[in-house]
Design a protein around this motif. Structure first.
Motif, PDB file in Angstrom:
ATOM      1  N   ASP A   6      56.699 -56.134 116.372  1.00  0.00           N
ATOM      2  CA  ASP A   6      58.099 -56.180 116.771  1.00  0.00           C
ATOM      3  C   ASP A   6      58.301 -55.152 117.869  1.00  0.00           C
ATOM      4  N   THR A   7      59.488 -55.144 118.470  1.00  0.00           N
ATOM      5  CA  THR A   7      59.796 -54.161 119.498  1.00  0.00           C
ATOM      6  C   THR A   7      60.914 -53.254 119.018  1.00  0.00           C
ATOM      7  N   VAL A   8      60.992 -52.078 119.660  1.00  0.00           N
ATOM      8  CA  VAL A   8      61.996 -51.084 119.295  1.00  0.00           C
ATOM      9  C   VAL A   8      62.450 -50.369 120.567  1.00  0.00           C
ATOM     10  N   ASP A   9      63.703 -49.923 120.570  1.00  0.00           N
ATOM     11  CA  ASP A   9      64.239 -49.136 121.685  1.00  0.00           C
ATOM     12  C   ASP A   9      63.863 -47.676 121.479  1.00  0.00           C
ATOM     13  N   ALA A  10      62.640 -47.338 121.816  1.00  0.00           N
ATOM     14  CA  ALA A  10      62.133 -45.967 121.731  1.00  0.00           C
ATOM     15  C   ALA A  10      60.909 -45.904 122.629  1.00  0.00           C
ATOM     16  N   SER A  11      60.597 -44.712 123.094  1.00  0.00           N
ATOM     17  CA  SER A  11      59.409 -44.576 123.942  1.00  0.00           C
ATOM     18  C   SER A  11      58.143 -44.763 123.111  1.00  0.00           C
ATOM     19  N   ALA A  12      57.089 -45.182 123.781  1.00  0.00           N
ATOM     20  CA  ALA A  12      55.804 -45.338 123.099  1.00  0.00           C
ATOM     21  C   ALA A  12      55.342 -44.001 122.528  1.00  0.00           C
ATOM     22  N   ASP A  13      55.567 -42.909 123.260  1.00  0.00           N
ATOM     23  CA  ASP A  13      55.173 -41.586 122.765  1.00  0.00           C
ATOM     24  C   ASP A  13      55.906 -41.230 121.481  1.00  0.00           C
ATOM     25  N   ARG A  14      57.207 -41.521 121.444  1.00  0.00           N
ATOM     26  CA  ARG A  14      57.994 -41.221 120.235  1.00  0.00           C
ATOM     27  C   ARG A  14      57.461 -42.006 119.040  1.00  0.00           C
ATOM     28  N   VAL A  15      57.187 -43.275 119.231  1.00  0.00           N
ATOM     29  CA  VAL A  15      56.693 -44.115 118.131  1.00  0.00           C
ATOM     30  C   VAL A  15      55.334 -43.622 117.665  1.00  0.00           C
ATOM     31  N   ARG A  65      56.567 -52.209 122.079  1.00  0.00           N
ATOM     32  CA  ARG A  65      56.019 -53.147 121.092  1.00  0.00           C
ATOM     33  C   ARG A  65      55.097 -52.369 120.160  1.00  0.00           C
ATOM     34  N   VAL A  66      55.327 -52.562 118.866  1.00  0.00           N
ATOM     35  CA  VAL A  66      54.507 -51.931 117.837  1.00  0.00           C
ATOM     36  C   VAL A  66      53.842 -53.050 117.044  1.00  0.00           C
ATOM     37  N   THR A  67      52.521 -52.998 116.957  1.00  0.00           N
ATOM     38  CA  THR A  67      51.770 -53.975 116.179  1.00  0.00           C
ATOM     39  C   THR A  67      50.988 -53.222 115.119  1.00  0.00           C
ATOM     40  N   HIS A  68      51.110 -53.683 113.895  1.00  0.00           N
ATOM     41  CA  HIS A  68      50.405 -53.067 112.755  1.00  0.00           C
ATOM     42  C   HIS A  68      49.499 -54.123 112.140  1.00  0.00           C
ATOM     43  N   ARG A  69      48.225 -53.779 112.015  1.00  0.00           N
ATOM     44  CA  ARG A  69      47.246 -54.685 111.409  1.00  0.00           C
ATOM     45  C   ARG A  69      46.600 -53.995 110.220  1.00  0.00           C
ATOM     46  N   VAL A  70      46.433 -54.729 109.139  1.00  0.00           N
ATOM     47  CA  VAL A  70      45.732 -54.222 107.955  1.00  0.00           C
ATOM     48  C   VAL A  70      44.433 -55.002 107.833  1.00  0.00           C
ATOM     49  N   PHE A  71      43.333 -54.260 107.715  1.00  0.00           N
ATOM     50  CA  PHE A  71      42.003 -54.856 107.620  1.00  0.00           C
ATOM     51  C   PHE A  71      41.347 -54.530 106.289  1.00  0.00           C
ATOM     52  N   ASN A  72      40.532 -55.439 105.838  1.00  0.00           N
ATOM     53  CA  ASN A  72      39.671 -55.250 104.675  1.00  0.00           C
ATOM     54  C   ASN A  72      38.343 -54.727 105.204  1.00  0.00           C
ATOM     55  N   VAL A  73      38.034 -53.461 104.964  1.00  0.00           N
ATOM     56  CA  VAL A  73      36.791 -52.872 105.450  1.00  0.00           C
ATOM     57  C   VAL A  73      35.833 -52.548 104.309  1.00  0.00           C
ATOM     58  N   ALA A  74      36.037 -53.206 103.185  1.00  0.00           N
ATOM     59  CA  ALA A  74      35.128 -53.000 102.053  1.00  0.00           C
ATOM     60  C   ALA A  74      33.722 -53.431 102.453  1.00  0.00           C
ATOM     61  N   GLY A  99      57.740 -51.031 104.895  1.00  0.00           N
ATOM     62  CA  GLY A  99      57.350 -49.773 105.525  1.00  0.00           C
ATOM     63  C   GLY A  99      57.335 -49.884 107.045  1.00  0.00           C
ATOM     64  N   PHE A 100      56.876 -51.014 107.549  1.00  0.00           N
ATOM     65  CA  PHE A 100      56.850 -51.258 108.993  1.00  0.00           C
ATOM     66  C   PHE A 100      58.274 -51.305 109.540  1.00  0.00           C
ATOM     67  N   ARG A 101      59.160 -52.012 108.854  1.00  0.00           N
ATOM     68  CA  ARG A 101      60.569 -52.103 109.290  1.00  0.00           C
ATOM     69  C   ARG A 101      61.234 -50.724 109.266  1.00  0.00           C
TER      70      ARG A 101
END
Length: 111
Positions: A6-15, A65-74, A99-101
């Protein structure tokens, strides 16, 4: 396993700073590793026997734009157990999404 964006009104550095603060103080029984690549706007947190969460933060048309990915690294021998185990952790996807929201809401708040 999960991809949220999703996107947010904040700088990339702040996020990126906010994400780094959230994971910088993680304490647990399992060794955890946090990797930050500020030049490319990436942060990864890996801990436990299967979990790796990666965030990618990029400026896009005046927003971030913030993208969050969860991986299975077992490991190969236990990789199959993660989806089975997560069925017992009912609500994992909902908690991850919430948590992402919350992260985006907090990042979008004025300083």
């Amino acid at each position: 396993m999960i991809v949220l964006t999703d996107t947010v009104d904040a700088s990339a550095d702040r996020v990126l700073d906010l994400i780094a603060r959230r994971f910088g103080g993680v304490v647990g029984l399992d060794p955890a590793r946090v990797e930050i690549d500020r030049e490319h706007g990436r942060l990864a947190y890996q801990g436990g026997w299967w979990y790796r969460g990666e965030y990618e933060v990029t400026e896009e048309a005046g927003r971030t734009r913030v993208t969050h990915r969860v991986f299975n690294v077992a490991g190969r021998g236990s990789r199959w157990a993660v989806p089975l185990a997560n069925k017992f952790f009912i609500g994992f996807r909902d908690r991850t999404t919430a948590g992402f929201r919350e992260l985006l809401r907090e990042a979008g708040q004025s300083n």
